[in-house]
Enzyme design. Structure first.
Site, PDB file in Angstrom:
ATOM      1  CB  CYS A 196      14.387  12.901  -5.857  1.00 60.02           C
ATOM      2  SG  CYS A 196      13.080  13.031  -7.078  1.00 60.02           S
ATOM      3  CG  HIS A 245      15.404   2.069  -5.442  1.00 59.45           C
ATOM      4  ND1 HIS A 245      14.314   2.716  -5.973  1.00 59.45           N
ATOM      5  CD2 HIS A 245      16.289   3.042  -5.108  1.00 59.45           C
ATOM      6  CE1 HIS A 245      14.535   4.024  -5.976  1.00 59.45           C
ATOM      7  NE2 HIS A 245      15.722   4.249  -5.447  1.00 59.45           N
ATOM      8  N   GLY A 293      15.064   4.895  -9.071  1.00 52.86           N
ATOM      9  CA  GLY A 293      14.553   3.534  -9.292  1.00 52.86           C
ATOM     10  C   GLY A 293      15.061   2.962 -10.603  1.00 52.86           C
TER      11      GLY A 293
HETATM   12  N1  LIG Z   1      10.839  10.047  -7.713  1.00 52.67           N
HETATM   13  C1  LIG Z   1      12.124   9.969  -7.203  1.00 52.67           C
HETATM   14  C2  LIG Z   1      12.336   9.351  -5.843  1.00 52.67           C
HETATM   15  C3  LIG Z   1      11.603  10.119  -4.735  1.00 52.67           C
HETATM   16  C4  LIG Z   1      11.875   9.632  -3.318  1.00 52.67           C
HETATM   17  C5  LIG Z   1      11.381   8.241  -3.044  1.00 52.67           C
HETATM   18  N2  LIG Z   1       9.946   8.111  -3.148  1.00 52.67           N
HETATM   19  C6  LIG Z   1      11.851   7.806  -1.645  1.00 52.67           C
HETATM   20  O1  LIG Z   1      11.115   7.972  -0.657  1.00 52.67           O
HETATM   21  O2  LIG Z   1      12.962   7.283  -1.545  1.00 52.67           O
HETATM   22  C7  LIG Z   1      13.204   9.717  -8.206  1.00 52.67           C
HETATM   23  O3  LIG Z   1      13.025  10.183  -9.360  1.00 52.67           O
HETATM   24  O4  LIG Z   1      14.244   9.145  -7.896  1.00 52.67           O
END
Ligand SMILES: N[C@@H](CCC[C@H](N)C(=O)O)C(=O)O
Length: 284
Positions: free
Chosen positions: A76, A168, A229
């Site tokens: 994250c 991603h 992301g």
């Molecule tokens: N908000 C995050 C990513 C959080 C985890 C993601 N939803 C997953 O399940 O891989 C970030 O800032 O990178």
């Protein structure tokens, strides 16, 4: 009734409930349901999930992240900057440069401090993982997924897939304001071609060093920002010849901007803010 001290923090509006596991104890079996409960905006505290700041055997600190649906993520980006701020400001680390352990490996954080408070954090996120098997995505294991045709519900798109320790997929759009975040996002998140699910990103290219970005996160839905992301979007944009390698790219997310570089050596550097919202006690 159990109780838990927490800090709510955000990075560009991507908010989590942070729990200091140097001081708190929560049984492993309760973590997933607790993440769901604290994230609920009506009956909990309200957040995109829960992040644990834990002791580590190989670094000063370890981050664990749970999405608002209770699933555990492996990385994250916004969480890493907030964890870095927390551990520096709480004296868990004393130096401005230190490692953080995540479920996908070690990353290095550098904090910028003004009057004792961390105002910005640069994280060396390591190298993107580009093989299909590393995303993971079904198909020829060693191949990359760059501008690959991808059909959803009878509609043809092109996707690029990148792992930043978590999965991603990037869709390019002509106009970010009409990106199908809430329609295509949830369908692709749970598409069988991504066996572990996927974070779904929409990107409009402004020029060779600037991107607009919106996200549907795996396990949390629409959020204001996703650090991993945004890193994945920069990697995808270099791979697709839309932005330059080894040059700072400004990613405009719904919650604000990140500055990201895919360096010549292969690592991704992400710089952005981290903010504390409040502290409190949660009863469960
Ligand atoms: N908000 C995050 C990513 C959080 C985890 C993601 N939803 C997953 O399940 O891989 C970030 O800032 O990178």
């Amino acid at each position: 009734m159990n109780q838990l001290s927490f800090t709510k923090m955000h990075g560009l509006g991507n908010s989590y409930i942070y729990v200091n596991m140097f001081e708190e104890t929560i049984p492993e079996s309760l973590l997933s349901s607790l993440a769901v409960k604290v994230s609920n905006v009506n009956t909990g505290i309200g957040a995109d999930g829960m992040i644990l700041i834990c002791p580590s055997n190989i670094a000063p600190v370890k981050m664990r992240i749970f999405n608002s649906d209770g699933s555990e993520g492996k990385n994250c980006g916004n969480g890493l900057r907030c964890v870095a701020k927390y551990v520096y400001e709480h004296g868990i680390v004393q130096e401005p440069s230190f490692f953080i352990e995540t479920l996908s490996g070690l990353v290095k954080a550098d904090v910028t401090v003004e009057n004792g408070a961390v105002t910005s954090v640069t994280v060396d996120m390591g190298k993107p993982r580009l093989k299909r098997s590393q995303i993971p995505m079904v198909g020829p294991e060693a191949e990359q997924v760059v501008a690959e045709p991808f059909e959803v519900d009878g509609q043809r798109y092109e996707i690029t897939a990148v792992s930043m320790g978590n999965p991603h997929v990037i869709f390019y759009v002509d106009d970010i304001t009409t990106a199908p975040v809430t329609t295509l996002g949830p369908m692709v998140e749970k598409d069988k071609r991504f066996p572990e699910g996927v974070n779904v990103e929409f990107v409009e290219v402004i020029n060779d060093h600037e991107l607009h970005f919106r996200v549907w996160e795996r396990g949390s839905g629409v959020t204001q920002a996703c650090g991993t992301g945004a890193c994945a979007a920069v990697v995808a944009s270099v791979l697709n010849g839309k932005t330059a390698r080894d040059k700072e790219t400004i990613v405009h997310l719904a919650g604000g901007d990140l500055i990201i570089t895919w360096t010549e050596e292969g690592n991704i550097r992400m710089t952005g803010p981290a903010e504390t919202i409040c502290t409190g006690v949660y009863y469960y």
